[in-house]
Design an enzyme around this catalytic site. Structure first.
Site, PDB file in Angstrom:
ATOM      1  N   LYS A   1      44.136  45.176  31.638  1.00 19.47           N
ATOM      2  CA  LYS A   1      44.481  46.354  32.449  1.00 19.47           C
ATOM      3  C   LYS A   1      45.976  46.656  32.448  1.00 19.47           C
ATOM      4  O   LYS A   1      46.381  47.807  32.547  1.00 19.47           O
ATOM      5  CB  LYS A   1      44.003  46.141  33.885  1.00 19.47           C
ATOM      6  CG  LYS A   1      42.489  45.994  34.022  1.00 19.47           C
ATOM      7  CD  LYS A   1      41.779  47.314  33.859  1.00 19.47           C
ATOM      8  CE  LYS A   1      40.274  47.162  34.001  1.00 19.47           C
ATOM      9  NZ  LYS A   1      39.547  48.404  33.714  1.00 19.47           N
TER      10      LYS A   1
ATOM     11  N   SER B   1      38.433  40.083  27.627  1.00 16.29           N
ATOM     12  CA  SER B   1      39.269  41.073  28.315  1.00 16.29           C
ATOM     13  C   SER B   1      40.078  40.487  29.463  1.00 16.29           C
ATOM     14  O   SER B   1      41.117  41.018  29.831  1.00 16.29           O
ATOM     15  CB  SER B   1      38.413  42.234  28.813  1.00 16.29           C
ATOM     16  OG  SER B   1      37.375  41.751  29.638  1.00 16.29           O
TER      17      SER B   1
ATOM     18  N   GLU C   1      42.730  53.290  41.743  1.00 13.97           N
ATOM     19  CA  GLU C   1      41.486  52.723  42.243  1.00 13.97           C
ATOM     20  C   GLU C   1      41.335  51.354  41.605  1.00 13.97           C
ATOM     21  O   GLU C   1      41.966  51.080  40.575  1.00 13.97           O
ATOM     22  CB  GLU C   1      40.301  53.606  41.851  1.00 13.97           C
ATOM     23  CG  GLU C   1      39.734  53.380  40.427  1.00 13.97           C
ATOM     24  CD  GLU C   1      40.730  53.664  39.308  1.00 13.97           C
ATOM     25  OE1 GLU C   1      41.639  54.470  39.522  1.00 13.97           O
ATOM     26  OE2 GLU C   1      40.592  53.047  38.223  1.00 13.97           O
TER      27      GLU C   1
HETATM   28  C1  LIG Z   1      38.645  41.511  32.918  1.00 17.96           C
HETATM   29  C2  LIG Z   1      38.041  42.857  32.884  1.00 17.96           C
HETATM   30  N1  LIG Z   1      37.343  43.226  31.799  1.00 17.96           N
HETATM   31  C3  LIG Z   1      36.745  44.426  31.728  1.00 17.96           C
HETATM   32  C4  LIG Z   1      36.798  45.327  32.769  1.00 17.96           C
HETATM   33  C5  LIG Z   1      36.058  46.614  32.620  1.00 17.96           C
HETATM   34  O1  LIG Z   1      36.840  47.735  32.465  1.00 17.96           O
HETATM   35  P1  LIG Z   1      36.938  48.495  31.084  1.00 17.96           P
HETATM   36  O2  LIG Z   1      35.575  48.836  30.640  1.00 17.96           O
HETATM   37  O3  LIG Z   1      37.737  49.716  31.424  1.00 17.96           O
HETATM   38  O4  LIG Z   1      37.635  47.643  30.120  1.00 17.96           O
HETATM   39  C6  LIG Z   1      37.533  44.997  33.915  1.00 17.96           C
HETATM   40  C7  LIG Z   1      37.630  45.942  35.027  1.00 17.96           C
HETATM   41  O5  LIG Z   1      38.045  45.697  36.101  1.00 17.96           O
HETATM   42  C8  LIG Z   1      38.160  43.720  33.966  1.00 17.96           C
HETATM   43  O6  LIG Z   1      38.859  43.364  35.034  1.00 17.96           O
END
Ligand SMILES: Cc1ncc(COP(=O)(O)O)c(C=O)c1O
Lengths: 256, 602
Positions: B295, B584, B317
């Protein structure tokens, strides 16, 4: 809708009431419309509840949630309107967010809205740039797509939007969401004056209008007022008579 | 848009694989791809109505040709022999006449053909009707030739077709051996060839449909209240300007390096590779970013842009709290005022992140409306923005919202995919065969996928949240179960009921608990470039344990969905293939959930 222009020519101010269709049950819709037209309002906006009403403040959102809890949908509202057994004497305008319309089908929506006796449609999350999604169908049914202009609408767009305005123009008098306010911002008068100069159709002020003092302030700069949250809340609390002085303050003949 | 013909089809599954093509060809002349009229009839039934069915002949008689045209039926005839003009004139359906190109003189002859289309090929070797070799396309340049009747053939494949199209601008490209493996048609190659030939231009024409700016096919747009239009337009202009400003890019990359700690490794996961017994597994380590997830890549970019626009107040948000923490962190760094809206439910399950945001000086507003999760937090953030739009920037946390947000967030997150591409080429000397990322709103996935979109050989798979299961009421599987709709400023795919009311999503993972999916993903799902699969809460939890114990990396619950999907994917892959997982974020924020759900873990 022609009536609105005539009213303006006659020097009278319009009072447009917003109600949330189905708040208190779908059977209330006809009652509320009858009551308001008897009380002399100029036109009525019939609000359709939506799960994510981002242009609305807490009062209208709560009313929408109450209606949703009763299972109210766009389709049910249009059906109910088609079954009215009384004479509708004022223009009705459907106010709905875009998604229920897309789901229902834009063409079908305009056909059914026409059958339901509507004269126009307001879609607060459909900007002028994307009106093609709805406008061609609305035109076929001779429904007007009412445009909103706001304090933040930049000059070039304002002119563009007003050039094509039909029915009336909804001049949003707050930078924010719907809901009653104590005070209106300083620059509102200048804004509505400018809109009125450019607009080929009557200009009505809405968002935050809830008091006679608001009406007094803007009376000379607009052709009418749109009152939502105050009416919705009064109906909900069973004290709609409290709104009568506000209606009178707008519609009573005034020396100009 | 250039049309595509897949020629020499003999088997059902290959006709089906060619469904996105414009034409299929049956060879009736002597060839290893020859089919009988009856066989062509059977195969033809499997093709779409608007597919051109083309019969290929070499010096056949008029009767033979007409018989085939009527029986299959064929919509065009392609002639590879020395057919006289007399015969060509008699054929009722449009005729394609084939020519071998060796020299400029051969090109001269093309204009003499009376056929409707001219097919150009390299000279054949064993038998007439196509060689599988390329000829010198430049021979077609600078000659007076009607390209609207030109069909290009000869040695085309998924790797060279784009170049061929841009050099010769043909009406149609024709491929046969280029989509075969060991002399037999190959479904994957067929689809990839079509994608390569059309992918790019497909997007370009679709973007023309409405107001082209800010649309991905039919999805996207700026569906916001009028009060926000000015801010959205200003943002669009400011981003366009910043994007092309080397100084801005330099500053952005400076913070990514010095503050976030990029670039992040692409870690070879030896024990997972061994345990799964399939492809080599690589992990893209977004978990190592400062603040613990991808993020922050986006938060830095947007915060720099906000300052460039003279805005020093930020509203955001958050779902899992990762975006809220990233935003609060950057606001502390740049001394910006920060308000974060967060659903009541999420505040409960991501306590630690709430405290972090407060510690960083942000104001956290609890949203009690609706399901008290991410959707409701976005609603409140939008309302706040409408009210404070003159001095406040809405720092949206995923590839969602009105244009330019989906594009801008994607661009800021593309650092993930760009690094991955460079790293895998360094380590393996080639692109991966498959990449898996989780999708909530879609930002880490689009950032990872985007640099690979044009690389047709790379399979891209998004893992969305199935909650209790996609056939239950409690899931967040927008692409599996959702439909087209407008929410939070964009046309996208959403979970909704018959009346167009948006439904509540459910996932154990707060970051995936959202009933919509950004417009670009909706488009990529429709055109088939990315496939999306749904992973349940239980499957994700299992993957948390598995990766923790095999690799010593405790993933975020969101990322665990990608890991679970990757494990399934690995099953159909071989040891010489490469699979990349986008990790992620790290699992620290989820420790309370893990402790509760995995109680008694031994
Ligand atoms: C670690 C992590 N991965 C994935 C996401 C999902 O968001 P996005 O689909 O925008 O990557 C989030 C959202 O809060 C997150 O904190």
């Amino acid at each position: 809708m022609k009536r609105l222009a005539e009213l303006k020519q006659a020097g009278h101010k319009a009072f447009v009431a917003y109600i949330m269709a189905g708040d208190g049950g779908i059977e209330k819709l006809g009652e509320q419309i009858q009551y308001l037209q008897e009380r002399g309002v100029t036109a009525i906006e019939v609000g359709i509840p939506f799960s994510d009403p981002v242009a609305d403040g807490p009062t209208i959102e709560a009313a929408g949630n109450r209606a949703l809890d009763k299972g109210i949908t766009l389709e049910k509202v249009l059906d109910e309107m088609q079954r009215f057994d009384f004479e509708v004497k004022v223009p009705l305008v459907i106010m709905t967010y875009l998604n229920p319309v897309i789901r229902f089908g834009a063409e079908r929506f305009t056909q059914e809205a026409k059958k339901a006796g509507a004269s126009g449609v307001i879609i607060p999350d459909l900007p002028f740039e994307h009106r093609q999604l709805i406008e061609p169908f609305a035109k076929q049914q001779e429904l007007v797509l009412i445009q909103l202009v706001t304090l933040t609408t930049i000059e070039s767009r304002l002119e563009e939007i007003l050039k094509q305005a039909e029915g009336f123009v909804y001049a949003v008098t707050v930078t924010g969401i719907t809901g009653s306010r104590d005070e209106l911002a300083e620059e509102v008068g200048a804004f509505t004056r400018k809109v009125r100069e450019l607009s080929p159709v009557p200009v009505y002020a809405g968002f935050g209008i809830s008091k006679e003092s608001h009406v007094d302030r803007l009376r000379d700069d607009v052709d009418g007022f749109i009152v939502g949250s105050a009416i919705v809340q009064a109906f909900h609390e069973g004290r709609i008579e409290d709104i009568e002085p506000l209606i009178d303050a707008v519609t009573a003949p005034h020396s100009v | 848009m250039t049309r595509v013909k897949i020629c020499g089809l003999m088997e059902e599954q290959h006709v089906k694989a060619a469904s996105q093509a414009d034409a299929i060809g049956f060879v009736f002349a002597p060839s290893k791809r020859r089919v009988s009229i009856e066989r062509a009839q059977e195969l033809s039934r499997l093709a779409n109505n608007d597919m051109q069915r083309i019969g290929v002949f070499v010096n056949a008689s008029y009767e033979e040709i007409e018989n085939a045209v009527k029986a299959v039926p064929l919509t065009m005839v392609q002639l590879h022999g020395d057919e006289p003009d007399e015969l060509i004139r008699r054929i009722e359906v449009p005729v394609i006449q084939a020519f071998s190109i060796r020299t400029p003189d051969d090109v001269e002859k093309l204009n003499n053909s009376i056929a409707d289309y001219i097919l150009v090929d390299a000279p054949g070797t064993d038998y007439r009707g196509g060689s599988g070799h390329v000829f010198d396309w430049s021979l077609l340049e600078n000659v007076d030739l009607d390209h609207s009747r030109l069909i290009l053939a000869g040695g085309l494949n998924r790797d060279n077709v784009q170049a061929a199209i841009s050099q010769t601008a043909p009406f149609m490209v024709d491929v046969s051996s280029g989509v075969e493996t060991d002399g037999r048609k190959d479904e994957v190659k067929i689809q990839q060839f079509i994608l390569q030939a059309k992918g790019d231009s497909m997007e370009r024409t679709q973007e023309k449909t409405i107001d082209p700016v800010g649309f991905f096919g039919r999805y996207g747009g700026q569906f916001v209240p009028e009060t926000l239009m000015k801010a959205v337009k200003e943002l669009e202009a400011a981003y366009e300007d910043a994007k092309n400003d080397a100084e801005f890019q330099k500053e952005y990359h400076h913070y990514l390096k010095e503050y976030v700690g990029r670039e992040q490794p692409l870690t070879f996961a030896a024990r997972m590779t061994e345990a799964w017994g399939g492809p080599k597994i690589y992990l893209k380590r977004e978990d190592l970013n400062h603040t613990g997830a991808h993020k922050v890549n986006n938060a830095i970019g947007q915060a720099l842009l906000a300052q460039r626009m003279g805005k020093r107040k930020i509203v955001a948000e958050t779902g899992a709290g990762q975006h809220g923490v990233a935003t609060a962190t950057i606001c502390a760094l740049f001394d910006l005022d920060c308000v974060v809206f967060m659903g009541e439910e999420d505040i409960k399950r991501q306590q630690l992140n709430v405290f972090r945001m407060k510690l960083l000086g942000a104001r956290v507003e609890s949203v009690t409306k609706g399901s008290g999760t991410l959707k409701d937090a976005v609603n409140e953030a939008l309302r706040y923005w409408v009210t404070n739009v003159e001095d406040t920037h809405y720092l949206i946390g995923s590839a969602l919202g009105p244009h330019p947000f989906p594009t801008m967030v994607r661009d800021f997150q593309s650092v993930i995919g760009k690094e991955t591409k460079r790293q895998i080429l360094e380590k393996e000397g080639r692109l991966p065969d498959a990449i898996v990322a989780c999708v909530g709103g879609g930002s880490n996935a689009i950032g990872m996928f985007h640099p690979f979109i044009e690389d047709a050989s790379v399979r891209l798979i998004g893992a969305e949240a199935a909650g209790d299961g996609v056939d239950t009421e409690r899931h967040a599987a927008t692409l599996t179960k959702g439909s087209e709709g407008v929410l939070h400023g964009a046309m996208m795919k959403i979970l909704q009921d018959d009346a167009g009311q948006v439904q509540e999503a459910h996932s154990i993972s707060a970051g995936l608990d959202y009933p919509g999916i950004g417009p670009e993903h909706a488009h990529l799902a429709d055109n088939g470039r990315v496939t999306y699969e749904a992973i349940t809460d239980d499957e994700a939890l299992e993957s948390v344990i598995e990766m923790s114990r095999l690799e010593g990396i405790i993933p975020a619950l969101e990322s665990a969905h990608a890991i679970a999907q990757a494990k399934k994917q690995a099953q159909s892959m071989t040891a010489d293939e490469l699979l990349v997982i986008c990790v992620s974020g790290r699992g620290d924020k989820d420790m309370a959930t893990y402790a509760e759900k995995l109680e008694g873990l031994s």
